[in-house]
Design a protein around this motif. Structure first.
Motif, PDB file in Angstrom:
ATOM      1  N   THR A   1       5.800 -14.339  95.576  1.00 48.84           N
ATOM      2  CA  THR A   1       5.396 -13.351  96.586  1.00 48.84           C
ATOM      3  C   THR A   1       6.590 -12.945  97.448  1.00 48.84           C
ATOM      4  OG1 THR A   1       3.142 -14.191  96.642  1.00 48.84           O
ATOM      5  CG2 THR A   1       3.884 -12.965  98.564  1.00 48.84           C
TER       6      THR A   1
ATOM      7  N   GLN B   1      -1.218 -10.085  97.591  1.00 53.43           N
ATOM      8  CA  GLN B   1      -1.887 -11.247  97.003  1.00 53.43           C
ATOM      9  C   GLN B   1      -3.262 -11.443  97.652  1.00 53.43           C
ATOM     10  OE1 GLN B   1       0.466 -14.796  96.998  1.00 53.43           O
ATOM     11  NE2 GLN B   1      -1.202 -16.072  96.250  1.00 53.43           N
TER      12      GLN B   1
ATOM     13  N   ASP C   1       0.648  -8.333  92.941  1.00 51.52           N
ATOM     14  CA  ASP C   1       0.673  -9.759  93.263  1.00 51.52           C
ATOM     15  C   ASP C   1      -0.684 -10.388  92.962  1.00 51.52           C
ATOM     16  OD1 ASP C   1       1.449 -12.228  94.126  1.00 51.52           O
ATOM     17  OD2 ASP C   1       2.118 -11.580  96.121  1.00 51.52           O
ATOM     18  N   GLU C   2      -0.757 -11.083  91.853  1.00 50.76           N
ATOM     19  CA  GLU C   2      -1.991 -11.734  91.405  1.00 50.76           C
ATOM     20  C   GLU C   2      -3.190 -10.785  91.398  1.00 50.76           C
ATOM     21  OE1 GLU C   2      -2.627 -15.668  92.748  1.00 50.76           O
ATOM     22  OE2 GLU C   2      -0.497 -16.132  92.908  1.00 50.76           O
TER      23      GLU C   2
HETATM   24 MG   LIG Z   1       2.145 -15.777  96.032  1.00 49.44          MG
END
Ligand SMILES: [Mg+2]
Ligand SMILES: Nc1ncnc2c1ncn2[C@@H]1O[C@H](COP(=O)(O)OP(=O)(O)O)[C@@H](O)[C@H]1O
Lengths: 309, 247, 291
Positions: free
Chosen positions: B42, B84, B162-163
């Protein structure tokens, strides 16, 4: 209510308000003036605090600058238009000078930082201009309420127009994102600091204009009075009561506020502050959306019920 | 090269979160970033997007050094991202959430055009009927769609995810992967952080594996996922198929 | 020249002690609750009125009144917390601070207006028999009542320090200030800790207010002045350390009186506010940060 019908209604409303000096004089017009002054004052704060999400406690500084500069220019013989513009320019410049450093403050420090700046200005003004400012005899003789009223109407309409524009323009959308989440704003290409500074300056200019109208209206006042934190407090009170970040909340609340003040002042001058202070706290705690949101929630509830039945 | 990262380093206090990381991403490539939690993925995305500034190193876009630019300027040059922990704007409608991307992003449009374009993006992520609802009323997967649409609305050259599958259930993951495939075919370059190995295998041209803020292995998905160090460190000896289980 | 400067410095320090005491309560509340009660100055004002009334009705000495004002304002604080600030506890920290500023600001208006309605807007003073008695040290004159106020302020702060460091309840408060979630985890009843911290902070405002009445006039309008002083002191002195806050108070008093002497009395207030802005512009989060 959208589109042409809304515009027609607004035009009609403005027309009626503009015609008021023809229909009435004295106390009604004075009351009308005050409502409009407070609409402009609250709306100028709403632009920054409501639409921009920056809770400034230093609003009085810009109102005061507009009032004092306009007053001095006007009393020293400049045309009213020039005087008002000068007041607005002074407030705008101060907006840049004060906004740029204070907007970098985080959390509660912006609120108390702006309060500190406003207090510095107030104290300085009370030291530099300790004398009461009174109209000269000829100015007093030719004093008329109608032009003051119309100026206040103009300031109220202008600041409400600015608030409305914030719901309609790219800048307004960008500002809403900055208010709700600066990281997201930056991630989609919005320069958060520039938006905050722009709206701070816009709000200062409108407050300066409103102050100018006040400076032109009052027969006599101490310059420091125009810098009193009470102007900030009134602006916050009205805006939160009506609904922050709404176009029509502050005007509605300003009318209610002054109606209250008028009625309660018959009994006790201070009572309206008390009642409004309590209402303000209740609104902040229970209806963060203000009067308008509470009304919408209630009427939406009613609509849903009628649908069900 | 479209995106180049060279010697990026970032510390928090005494903690070395990202350490001398370098890699390149070609136009239309899809690159996956893998690594256990806390390995600096991240932080790396934040450095590329401009939300954080590095202690050392460079970020280049189209051969231009953008290391000194703030996040908003990078967004206008074509770097978009999702977060995220999903960050929609709860008080605004879905349309307004996406609209700002179109208004302020790379070659932003006027208000009317932006509205039309945003609506079609919203439709393309399957939220046509919810365009006017406040974002706060959406489920997590729908909020992730809003974020994706908002990022795409800036017309990015590089999209940082992010994810994107984090917190979704199996059905939702399938739908989301299908959607990301679409993004891929539309020619956007993507850098994606994701724990879901099957999804990563299906989506990415190349993988980069991190640990302790440093690049460990880099290469094609099959090669990297079969790499002993990767299996050992992140999949466990039993070689479960889902990294998320170990994070 | 030097003796005048010295005389100013003494007056500055004597006033600064009150600034410090006024700020400690606010700092305690902010530290534990993340609530910025901008009506703190109004609580100081109420403490001043406790002293004024006890003196007017029964000629009670203001130093005795200070010990009464503490418990009275403790109760007022507890009620205010129950009615208003308790609801903020469930808010996220940023929202909590912002909303608490608004509520404090509304409360300030209400309390001030109630004071005007109840006692009128006039300034009131307390004049014990020893008012005006001074101690002379060389060329410097020290008013005894102000010296006493400084001494009592110091004693009270010492007591609070002991309470926070040596008692279970005090330790719980400090733990909450340090790490709210951690405090919850080790079983500290957080609601009670909040209530106690808020009431204690208000009690300190009460004591400060009574001591203000020893040397200054009390009126419903003095609240904002004292809130501002407290905010400046907190930003200058940092947080979490009572004696640090007290020292910052002394420093502010000294800075004001010295600059008042050098630049003219009209500008003494401005100097404090300038210092405040200077610190903030160097450290935008202030020296005051919750850990
Ligand atoms: Mg992360
Ligand atoms: N803003 C921050 N301040 C301090 N430490 C941080 C911050 N952001 C991340 N970290 C630390 O940096 C390391 C890398 O974190 P992160 O980039 O979030 O890892 P990942 O996304 O791979 O899980 C972690 O140890 C994390 O605790």
């Amino acid at each position: 209510m959208t589109g042409r019908r809304a515009w027609l209604l607004i035009a009609l409303g403005l027309g009626v308000l503009a015609a008021l000096p023809l229909l009435s004089t004295g106390s009604v017009l004075t009351w009308g003036f005050q409502v409009l002054l407070y609409v402009a004052l609250a709306q100028s704060w709403n632009v920054l605090g409501g639409f921009g999400g920056q809770v400034s406690l230093g609003h009085a500084a810009f109102f005061g600058l507009g009032a004092v500069v306009t007053r001095m220019m006007w009393l020293s013989g400049h045309p009213l238009g020039v005087a008002l513009s000068a007041g607005m320019v002074a407030a705008t410049v101060a907006g840049v000078l004060i906004g740029a450093p204070t907007l970098r403050l985080r959390g509660p420090y912006f609120a108390i930082g702006t309060l500190a700046v406003a207090e510095i200005l107030r104290i300085t003004v009370s030291n530099v201009f300790p004398e009461v400012s009174t109209l000269s005899a000829p100015a007093l003789a030719s004093y008329a309420l109608a032009p003051r009223y119309l100026l206040a109407l103009m300031a109220a309409a202008l600041s409400t127009l600015v608030a409305w524009m914030l719901t309609q323009t790219r800048f307004g959308y960008g500002l809403a994102v900055v208010r709700d989440d600066e990281a997201v704003a930056e991630a989609v290409g919005v320069n958060a600091f520039r938006h905050k500074l722009a709206v701070f300056v816009l709000s200062s200019a409108l407050a300066g204009l409103t102050g100018g109208v006040f400076g032109y209206y009052h027969v006599s006042f101490y310059p420091q009075f125009a810098f009193s934190p009470l102007w900030t407090f009134d602006a916050l009170l009205i805006t939160f009561f009506g609904g922050t970040g709404t176009v029509w909340g502050p005007p509605l609340a300003a009318a209610v506020y002054l109606l209250f003040r008028e009625v309660l002042a018959l009994r006790l001058v201070e009572l309206h502050v008390l009642v409004f202070g309590i209402l303000f706290v209740l609104v902040v705690l229970a209806f963060p959306g203000g009067l308008l949101a509470a009304w919408r929630a209630l009427s939406a509830g009613r609509v849903r019920q009628t649908h069900r039945s | 090269m479209l995106l180049e990262v060279e010697g990026l380093t970032k510390t928090f206090g005494g903690l070395l979160a990202v350490s001398r990381v370098s890699f390149r991403v070609a136009s239309e490539e899809v690159v996956g970033l893998l690594g256990p939690n806390g390995s600096g993925k991240t932080t790396l995305l934040n450095l590329i997007a401009g939300a954080l500034h590095p202690d050392a190193g460079q970020v280049r876009l189209d051969n231009r050094d953008i290391t000194a630019l703030p996040a908003n300027a990078r967004a206008r040059l074509g770097i978009a991202r999702t977060f995220q922990l999903v960050r929609t704007l709860p008080k605004l409608s879905v349309l307004d959430n996406v609209l700002v991307g179109r208004l302020y992003g790379r070659d932003g449009s006027g208000l009317e055009a932006a509205r039309t374009e945003s609506l079609s993006l919203i439709a393309s992520v399957g939220l046509r009927d919810k365009a006017q609802s406040p974002a706060s009323q959406l489920t997590l997967t729908d909020q992730k769609r809003v974020e994706l649409a908002r990022a795409l609305a800036t017309r990015p050259k590089v999209l940082l995810l992010d994810e994107p599958l984090g917190g979704l259930n199996l059905t939702e993951v399938r739908a989301a992967v299908a959607m990301l495939r679409q993004v891929r075919t539309s020619g956007v370059t993507v850098v994606v952080v994701e724990h879901n190995v099957q999804a990563v295998r299906a989506l990415c041209d190349r993988l980069i594996v991190f640990n302790y803020g440093q690049t460990v292995v880099e290469g094609g998905p099959d090669e990297v996922l079969a790499h002993p160090a990767v299996i050992e460190a992140y999949l466990g000896k039993s070689s479960g198929s889902n990294l998320a289980a170990f994070s | 020249m030097t003796s005048v400067l010295l005389q100013n410095a003494v007056f500055g320090l004597l006033l600064g002690g009150l600034y410090g005491l006024g700020a400690v309560g606010l700092s305690l509340v902010f530290g534990v609750l993340a609530v910025l009660n901008v009506a703190h100055g109004e609580l100081i004002m109420l403490g001043g009125y406790v002293s004024v009334w006890l003196f007017t009705l029964w000629r009670v000495d203001p130093f005795v009144s200070a010990l009464v004002a503490g418990p009275v304002l403790f109760l007022v604080g507890a009620v205010l917390f129950r009615l208003f600030f308790r609801r903020l506890v469930s808010f996220a920290e940023d929202d909590r601070i912002k909303t608490s500023i608004l509520i404090g600001f509304g409360l300030a208006l209400v309390v001030q207006t109630l004071a005007i309605l109840a006692w009128g807007a006039d300034e009131r003073a307390v004049t014990p028999p020893y008012a005006g008695t001074v101690m002379t040290m060389g060329t410097v004159v020290v008013p005894l009542s102000r010296l006493g106020a400084l001494g009592l302020a110091f004693l009270v702060l010492g007591g609070v320090h002991l309470f926070l460091t040596r008692t279970r309840v005090g330790t719980a408060l400090r733990a909450t200030a340090d790490d709210e979630q951690g405090a919850v985890l080790v079983g500290i009843p957080i609601g009670t800790a909040y209530l106690r911290a808020f009431a204690l902070g208000s009690a300190l405002a009460g004591v400060a207010g009574a001591l203000v009445s020893v040397s200054d006039a009390v009126s419903p309008a003095i609240g904002l002045h004292w809130t501002l002083k407290a905010l400046i002191v907190i930003v200058l002195g940092g947080m979490g350390n009572i004696f640090g806050t007290f020292m910052a108070g002394l420093f502010l008093g000294l800075a004001e009186s010295t600059s008042g002497f050098l630049l003219g009395n009209a500008y003494r207030e401005v100097v404090g506010l300038m210092l405040f802005l200077l610190v903030l512009s160097i450290r935008p989060r202030g020296l005051l940060t919750r850990s």
